[in-house]
Write an enzyme that holds these catalytic residues in place. Sequence first.
Site, PDB file in Angstrom:
ATOM      1  N   HIS B   7      -3.224   5.423   7.170  1.00  0.00           N
ATOM      2  CA  HIS B   7      -4.368   6.212   6.719  1.00  0.00           C
ATOM      3  C   HIS B   7      -5.553   5.314   6.384  1.00  0.00           C
ATOM      4  O   HIS B   7      -5.405   4.110   6.206  1.00  0.00           O
ATOM      5  CB  HIS B   7      -4.012   7.069   5.489  1.00  0.00           C
ATOM      6  CG  HIS B   7      -3.627   6.294   4.271  1.00  0.00           C
ATOM      7  ND1 HIS B   7      -2.326   5.951   3.977  1.00  0.00           N
ATOM      8  CD2 HIS B   7      -4.356   5.778   3.245  1.00  0.00           C
ATOM      9  CE1 HIS B   7      -2.283   5.271   2.842  1.00  0.00           C
ATOM     10  NE2 HIS B   7      -3.505   5.152   2.370  1.00  0.00           N
ATOM     11  N   HIS B  79      -9.697   1.695   1.085  1.00  0.00           N
ATOM     12  CA  HIS B  79      -8.729   0.802   1.722  1.00  0.00           C
ATOM     13  C   HIS B  79      -8.235   1.382   3.031  1.00  0.00           C
ATOM     14  O   HIS B  79      -8.474   2.554   3.343  1.00  0.00           O
ATOM     15  CB  HIS B  79      -7.541   0.490   0.792  1.00  0.00           C
ATOM     16  CG  HIS B  79      -6.653   1.649   0.461  1.00  0.00           C
ATOM     17  ND1 HIS B  79      -6.812   2.433  -0.652  1.00  0.00           N
ATOM     18  CD2 HIS B  79      -5.571   2.164   1.097  1.00  0.00           C
ATOM     19  CE1 HIS B  79      -5.873   3.359  -0.701  1.00  0.00           C
ATOM     20  NE2 HIS B  79      -5.111   3.224   0.368  1.00  0.00           N
ATOM     21  N   GLU B 130      -3.544  -1.998   2.325  1.00  0.00           N
ATOM     22  CA  GLU B 130      -2.249  -1.569   1.819  1.00  0.00           C
ATOM     23  C   GLU B 130      -1.244  -1.692   2.960  1.00  0.00           C
ATOM     24  O   GLU B 130      -1.552  -1.374   4.110  1.00  0.00           O
ATOM     25  CB  GLU B 130      -2.335  -0.099   1.362  1.00  0.00           C
ATOM     26  CG  GLU B 130      -1.024   0.448   0.797  1.00  0.00           C
ATOM     27  CD  GLU B 130      -1.123   1.903   0.324  1.00  0.00           C
ATOM     28  OE1 GLU B 130      -2.071   2.602   0.735  1.00  0.00           O
ATOM     29  OE2 GLU B 130      -0.258   2.332  -0.450  1.00  0.00           O
TER      30      GLU B 130
END
Lengths: 134, 134
Positions: B7, B79, B130
């Site tokens: 994502h 992010h 991430e």
Amino acid sequence: MIGRLNHVAIAVPDLGAAVATYRDTLGAQVSPAEDQPDHGVTTVFVDLPNTKIELLHPLGDNSPIAKFLERNPAGGIHHVCYEVDDIAAARDRMVAQGARILGPAEPKIGAHGKPVLFLHPKDMCGTLVELEQA
Amino acid sequence: MIGRLNHVAIAVPDLGAAVATYRDTLGAQVSPAEDQPDHGVTTVFVDLPNTKIELLHPLGDNSPIAKFLERNPAGGIHHVCYEVDDIAAARDRMVAQGARILGPAEPKIGAHGKPVLFLHPKDMCGTLVELEQA
């Protein structure tokens, strides 16, 4: 209306270092660097299974990402690009909803040879959004 | 090593307005808002055919995105999240390459119920990355 996430573009101050980060540290496939003089950038594509990351480095004196790198000297995410089936229809729908196009309203040919438009970050949750005709 | 882009997370100051932008202006499918008290955010997922956009809004007094929104009051891309098959192996490889983990080196359970780690933006082209075990 929007379809696939075509790419996430990351502006980088040092293309060699960015390639090393994505190829060696993150272990991804990266393409050779390609100068795009019409767009004022040199690009490297990071191929992921479902989309790509586009590493952008300024090329020439009037690069559209030069100011971004002045504000973000370590680099940063510059824009996201969503695909649409019909860019003129998408533009008309979004303008009717109050979104603003950056620059001329007519789509121009982007770095992938397809019609693109950019939407104003103020209308898009603070993010620069590119639309590309799929 | 890195796999799919899981994502792109966008921090937003007004979740209702962000939902309207993605659902009405951009015409995408969006999920209902979900409070994630363990993570200090309320999330809305925008489902795209190949990945998703995660809209993040602060929840509670110590939200990890509060400072980001102070610096970026209109919102912005917070992010990107890449999937890896084995997060401990990925961490060890990256630390050996000189990348720094933000916080404890042990993966913790992220907002999707899977082990995650965050990498220092200074080592990642100025972007917060991430990693999530797929």
